[in-house]
Design an enzyme around this catalytic site. Structure first.
Site, mmCIF file in Angstrom:
data_model
loop_
_atom_site.group_PDB
_atom_site.id
_atom_site.type_symbol
_atom_site.label_atom_id
_atom_site.label_comp_id
_atom_site.label_asym_id
_atom_site.label_seq_id
_atom_site.Cartn_x
_atom_site.Cartn_y
_atom_site.Cartn_z
ATOM 1 C CE LYS A 98 -7.161 0.953 3.791
ATOM 2 N NZ LYS A 98 -5.922 1.305 4.544
ATOM 3 C CB CYS B 49 -4.370 -2.060 4.602
ATOM 4 S SG CYS B 49 -3.539 -2.056 6.218
ATOM 5 C CD GLU C 24 -2.487 1.009 2.862
ATOM 6 O OE1 GLU C 24 -3.378 1.828 3.127
ATOM 7 O OE2 GLU C 24 -2.177 0.062 3.644
ATOM 8 C CB VAL D 207 0.205 -0.116 12.162
ATOM 9 C CG1 VAL D 207 0.587 0.769 10.985
ATOM 10 C CG2 VAL D 207 -1.294 -0.022 12.446
#
Length: 276
Positions: A113, A146, A42, A173
């Site tokens: 997205k 993601c 990404e 993350v």
């Protein structure tokens, strides 16, 4: 069999030209290994931690006419390769966290997205193109980015529409309850679950490193249509390339688990709650 690669990188913030040339160099290496489809993370061309929309606007590009897409189109033709990568897209006044699908013969499509994560909401507009599948010489490809993977409806929609490979550029993350003490990651579990429940392979390419104080997870992974890992997970801290051979011809037969059960055919849509 299709040879695919998940390329875990550590792009430099706002250094678009350097990031793209590094991608092209990696594509050359992959071509020598006969890779047919490469997936990069990404926002692989720009970095992730934008201060605000105005900073992002300085490096965002139009698709497919921007210089980054044109440069990578040339590389796809040179290396006879399909490519999925993340990019900051500019469309009029709006910015999107997008991914692009390119092939040896040209531009194929893009995805914006749908589910924005955290401060992405102050930079990007939510995706407005829906969930599309793209016919390619390698098979039918669907794309998520993601956080989209946390919504099982998204992967299921792509599978129902005929996706044979699910590509997931990502910037995972560390999140609470999302990472195990042994270095395992819920993100890779979700890749396996999406692959297993839908009977399609998943090629997930994460980034690594730390950018403006934000750590990234790494742990890129390729799963087969069974949900079991075909390559990876990659290390947490370093750039890494995963390569695997995927048997897309096994997708249909692989969904037939016994004489009675198929996870696509057994859906009870008469009983599901599909809206609030």
């Amino acid at each position: 069999m299709i040879r695919v690669a998940s390329v875990q990188t550590n792009p430099a913030m706002n250094a678009v030209s350097d990031n793209v040339e590094a991608m092209v160099a990696t594509m050359g290496d992959l071509a020598r290994d006969r890779v047919q489809l490469a997936v990069f993370p990404e926002l692989a061309t720009t970095g992730y931690m934008f201060t605000d929309a105005e900073e992002c606007r300085t490096v965002a590009e139009e698709i497919p006419t921007g210089p980054t897409t044109e440069r990578l189109l040339h590389a796809c033709a040179e290396y006879n390769m399909h490519l999925v990568f993340g990019i900051a897209e500019k469309d009029g006044d709006r910015l999107y966290n997008s991914s692009v699908l390119l092939g040896p013969t040209g531009y194929i499509g893009k995805y914006r997205k749908l589910h924005l994560w955290n401060k992405e909401n102050i930079v990007f507009s939510p995706g407005d193109l829906g969930l599309a599948v793209h016919e390619t010489a390698l098979g039918t490809i669907g794309i998520l980015i993601c956080y989209d993977l946390w919504f099982p409806e998204a992967a299921r929609t792509l599978a129902l529409d005929g996706a044979e490979i699910l590509c997931v550029p990502t910037n995972w993350v560390p999140i609470a309850a999302g990472n195990g003490p042994d270095g395992s990651a819920m993100a890779t579990v979700l890749c396996s679950a999406a692959a297993h429940c839908n009977g399609i392979p998943v090629v997930a390419a994460d980034r690594c490193g730390t950018e403006r104080g934000q750590d990234f997870l790494g742990r890129s992974v390729i799963t087969s249509h069974t949900g079991w890992t075909a390559a990876g997970p990659a290390p947490t801290l370093t750039e890494h390339v995963l390569v695997a051979d995927l048997d897309t011809a096994a997708i249909g037969p692989g969904r037939r688990w016994n004489d009675f059960n198929n996870p696509i055919g057994d859906r009870r849509t008469d009983s599901y709650r599909i809206s609030d």
